[in-house]
Design an enzyme around this catalytic site. Structure first.
Site, PDB file in Angstrom:
ATOM      1  CE  LYS A  35      -4.105  -1.611   2.484  1.00 34.71           C
ATOM      2  NZ  LYS A  35      -4.971  -1.426   3.636  1.00 34.71           N
ATOM      3  NE  ARG A 154     -23.034   8.595   3.974  1.00 26.89           N
ATOM      4  CZ  ARG A 154     -23.896   9.315   3.275  1.00 26.89           C
ATOM      5  NH1 ARG A 154     -25.081   8.825   2.982  1.00 26.89           N
ATOM      6  NH2 ARG A 154     -23.588  10.528   2.847  1.00 26.89           N
ATOM      7  CG  PHE A 252     -29.074   3.876   6.635  1.00 31.29           C
ATOM      8  CD1 PHE A 252     -28.130   2.870   6.503  1.00 31.29           C
ATOM      9  CD2 PHE A 252     -28.667   5.190   6.493  1.00 31.29           C
ATOM     10  CE1 PHE A 252     -26.795   3.181   6.243  1.00 31.29           C
ATOM     11  CE2 PHE A 252     -27.345   5.515   6.230  1.00 31.29           C
ATOM     12  CZ  PHE A 252     -26.408   4.507   6.118  1.00 31.29           C
ATOM     13  CB  ALA A 255     -36.050  -3.525   1.098  1.00 34.76           C
ATOM     14  CB  CYS A 263     -18.884   0.083   9.648  1.00 31.62           C
ATOM     15  SG  CYS A 263     -17.386   1.011   9.277  1.00 31.62           S
TER      16      CYS A 263
HETATM   17  P1  NAD Z   1      -8.309  -0.516   6.730  1.00 32.69           P
HETATM   18  O1  NAD Z   1      -8.029  -1.922   7.038  1.00 32.69           O
HETATM   19  O2  NAD Z   1      -8.726  -0.112   5.356  1.00 32.69           O
HETATM   20  O3  NAD Z   1      -7.037   0.385   7.096  1.00 32.69           O
HETATM   21  C1  NAD Z   1      -6.230   0.220   8.218  1.00 32.69           C
HETATM   22  C2  NAD Z   1      -4.787   0.454   7.777  1.00 32.69           C
HETATM   23  O4  NAD Z   1      -3.942   0.550   8.908  1.00 32.69           O
HETATM   24  C3  NAD Z   1      -4.229  -0.691   6.921  1.00 32.69           C
HETATM   25  O5  NAD Z   1      -3.787  -0.162   5.684  1.00 32.69           O
HETATM   26  C4  NAD Z   1      -3.072  -1.243   7.751  1.00 32.69           C
HETATM   27  O6  NAD Z   1      -2.001  -1.712   6.962  1.00 32.69           O
HETATM   28  C5  NAD Z   1      -2.686  -0.021   8.568  1.00 32.69           C
HETATM   29  N1  NAD Z   1      -1.969  -0.311   9.816  1.00 32.69           N
HETATM   30  C6  NAD Z   1      -2.283  -1.214  10.769  1.00 32.69           C
HETATM   31  N2  NAD Z   1      -1.403  -1.127  11.802  1.00 32.69           N
HETATM   32  C7  NAD Z   1      -0.530  -0.143  11.481  1.00 32.69           C
HETATM   33  C8  NAD Z   1       0.590   0.439  12.136  1.00 32.69           C
HETATM   34  N3  NAD Z   1       0.997   0.025  13.341  1.00 32.69           N
HETATM   35  N4  NAD Z   1       1.258   1.429  11.510  1.00 32.69           N
HETATM   36  C9  NAD Z   1       0.864   1.881  10.305  1.00 32.69           C
HETATM   37  N5  NAD Z   1      -0.197   1.373   9.641  1.00 32.69           N
HETATM   38  C10 NAD Z   1      -0.887   0.395  10.226  1.00 32.69           C
HETATM   39  O7  NAD Z   1      -9.399  -0.055   7.788  1.00 32.69           O
HETATM   40  P2  NAD Z   1     -10.477   1.134   7.647  1.00 32.69           P
HETATM   41  O8  NAD Z   1     -11.659   0.693   6.886  1.00 32.69           O
HETATM   42  O9  NAD Z   1      -9.775   2.385   7.251  1.00 32.69           O
HETATM   43  O10 NAD Z   1     -10.935   1.244   9.182  1.00 32.69           O
HETATM   44  C11 NAD Z   1     -10.088   1.788  10.168  1.00 32.69           C
HETATM   45  C12 NAD Z   1     -10.925   2.039  11.401  1.00 32.69           C
HETATM   46  O11 NAD Z   1     -11.922   3.026  11.128  1.00 32.69           O
HETATM   47  C13 NAD Z   1     -11.696   0.822  11.922  1.00 32.69           C
HETATM   48  O12 NAD Z   1     -11.740   0.860  13.314  1.00 32.69           O
HETATM   49  C14 NAD Z   1     -13.075   1.028  11.340  1.00 32.69           C
HETATM   50  O13 NAD Z   1     -14.072   0.405  12.109  1.00 32.69           O
HETATM   51  C15 NAD Z   1     -13.220   2.523  11.413  1.00 32.69           C
HETATM   52  N6  NAD Z   1     -14.164   3.077  10.447  1.00 32.69           N
HETATM   53  C16 NAD Z   1     -14.193   2.615   9.167  1.00 32.69           C
HETATM   54  C17 NAD Z   1     -15.076   3.198   8.253  1.00 32.69           C
HETATM   55  C18 NAD Z   1     -15.145   2.693   6.829  1.00 32.69           C
HETATM   56  O14 NAD Z   1     -16.117   3.012   6.151  1.00 32.69           O
HETATM   57  N7  NAD Z   1     -14.173   1.939   6.347  1.00 32.69           N
HETATM   58  C19 NAD Z   1     -15.913   4.245   8.653  1.00 32.69           C
HETATM   59  C20 NAD Z   1     -15.831   4.708   9.951  1.00 32.69           C
HETATM   60  C21 NAD Z   1     -14.948   4.127  10.844  1.00 32.69           C
END
Ligand code: NAD
Length: 441
Positions: A35, A154, A252, A255, A263
């Site tokens: 990445k 979102r 939301f 259907a 999430c």
């Molecule tokens: P993701 O898996 O897409 O991204 C997480 C990233 O963190 C990965 O690229 C991973 O390689 C990196 N990572 C992990 N440990 C690391 C470290 N020590 N140092 C550097 N990089 C590191 O996850 P996401 O979808 O972005 O979700 C992240 C958080 O946000 C989760 O808790 C999720 O529930 C929350 N969230 C997600 C969304 C969504 O729509 N995706 C919306 C709101 C909240």
């Protein structure tokens, strides 16, 4: 301000790019080499509308950069965001906070100045407190404030959601941290978007309660849609009639095949455990999870029934694989149990998705065939299933399906077509939440 974001996934990358867009200097720390290399080469490793352009323009302006090392990333940061994953822990269904705590330890071990550490990841109630304890145990003299700032974006409209949020929630316990967070978000709050200051614990719970409530709304309308199908009512009319009530709201209430994504499935499960930890039984959320699991599985039978009771050796074309349009995210997508179920029943399953296929290849059964165009997926198909509501599928006309397919069966999990148009063209058309049209030849 100078910001570090640990984790360059959906949330970290979008948040980082948006903070840069409103004038801050952002370093994103991403530990996954593949990445990181894409980011360093000027690309983005995920599909999200407008994100590549936003990252590119802010990088050109010198406001965003990338590295793989927390010590380097945080060295001049006033605020460090943690945006790493908190996936469901397989053994027990709880949110797995190991990546959050590992990032915290790295931050504390390397920080040499005062800093605000913010959880943007969705973390269970009490995580902020646990982070404070880790900080105290590693470096009691460190000047680190702990803040919770859950993210509500979102996928598919993440940039707009971030820059024009319904609300910004800040869980803070100190004036210093509150002032820094208010300064950080000033360009957004100055544009009229509200910021709510609460305690760290309340902020943590707001995120789970919001997602569980929305998941419940989706599961609710899906069950109502079953009543519609059996009674002759029409779910889109029922949703509209309900949604016009301001107390309910229209969002939301669509259907479909059940919620998925990164999430709702994991946050509903996590909230059930959080409730239990406090001796509470959040039975409505338990029912929501059960209802949604059944919903996803029931989609297999819909396809089988539309194919006269068997899909064995029939060519089934799936239009869409991602859990919704506008993203390449396949996590907990309704397409996963659907493909598994159809393959098990002996169907020849072909799929096309505009963005999700490369991730799908690592998740879905090997028996699934991937088509590179809509033309190809529909070629000589016995039935077409609309799994995801991509706009390029919405444009397709019944004549087009007729030309490509060998049978006239369309099963529309997203209600993107007109039942009347398809029935006038002699199709058997199976929508969600209203009676199907069956044209037996
Ligand atoms: P993701 O898996 O897409 O991204 C997480 C990233 O963190 C990965 O690229 C991973 O390689 C990196 N990572 C992990 N440990 C690391 C470290 N020590 N140092 C550097 N990089 C590191 O996850 P996401 O979808 O972005 O979700 C992240 C958080 O946000 C989760 O808790 C999720 O529930 C929350 N969230 C997600 C969304 C969504 O729509 N995706 C919306 C709101 C909240």
């Amino acid at each position: 301000m100078r910001i570090a974001v640990i984790g360059g996934g959906y949330v970290g990358l979008v948040s980082g790019a948006c903070f840069a867009e409103i004038g801050h200097h952002v370093t994103i720390v991403e530990s996954a080499t593949e990445k990181l290399n894409i980011l360093l080469d000027g690309g983005v490793p995920i599909y999200e509308a407008g994100l590549e352009e936003l990252v590119h323009s802010n990088r050109k302006a010198g406001r965003i950069n990338f590295c793989n090392n927390i010590a380097e990333g945080i060295k001049d940061a006033n605020i460090v965001f943690i945006a790493v994953g908190t996936p469901t822990r397989k053994e027990d269904g709880r949110a797995d906070t190991q990546y959050v705590f590992s990032a915290v330890r790295d931050i504390v071990e390397n920080v040499t100045h005062s800093v605000v550490v913010v959880t943007k990841s969705t973390v269970p109630l009490g995580t902020g407190q646990a982070i404070s304890e880790i900080i105290k145990s590693i470096k009691p003299s460190a000047h680190i404030d702990v803040v919770s700032n859950p993210e509500f974006l979102r996928e598919g409209c993440a940039i707009e959601d971030f820059l024009k949020p319904d609300r910004i929630v800040i869980g803070v316990e100190s004036d210093n941290a509150r002032k820094k967070m208010e300064e950080l978000y000033k360009p957004i709050t100055d544009a009229g978007y509200p910021l709510l200051n609460v305690s760290v614990k309340s902020a943590e719970l707001i995120k789970y309660a919001s997602n569980a409530f929305l998941a419940m709304k989706v599961a609710f309308i899906n069950e109502v849609s079953d009543i519609c199908e059996r009674s002759g009512a029409v779910v889109s009319d029922v949703s509209e009639g309900m949604g016009l009530d301001n107390r309910i709201g229209a969002k939301f209430l669509h259907a479909g095949p059940g919620y998925g994504g990164s999430c709702f499935p994991k946050d509903t499960l996590a909230l059930i455990h959080i409730a239990a930890d406090y001796g509470c039984n959040i039975s409505l959320v338990k029912a929501t999870v059960e209802s949604n699991d059944k919903r996803k599985l029931s989609m297999i039978n819909r396809v089988i029934e539309a194919c006269d009771g068997s899909v064995k050796d029939k060519k089934i074309a799936l239009l869409g694989l991602t859990f919704k349009a506008g993203t390449d995210d396949m996590r907990d997508s309704p397409s996963i149990p659907l493909v598994e179920g159809l393959v098990k029943e002996g169907a020849i399953v072909n799929a096309y998705d505009p963005e999700g296929m490369s991730i799908a290849r690592s998740i879905l059964p090997e028996a699934l065939n991937y088509a590179s165009t809509i033309d190809e997926v529909l070629h000589k198909a016995d039935a077409a299933v609309i799994v995801t509501e991509w706009s390029e599928f919405k444009k397709l006309k019944p004549e087009y399906f007729e030309e490509k397919m060998s049978s006239k069966i369309v099963i529309d999990f997203r209600n993107i077509y007109s039942k009347q148009q398809f029935s006038e063209n002699g199709f058997s058309y199976y929508p969600i939440g209203s009676s199907p049209v069956e044209c037996k030849s």
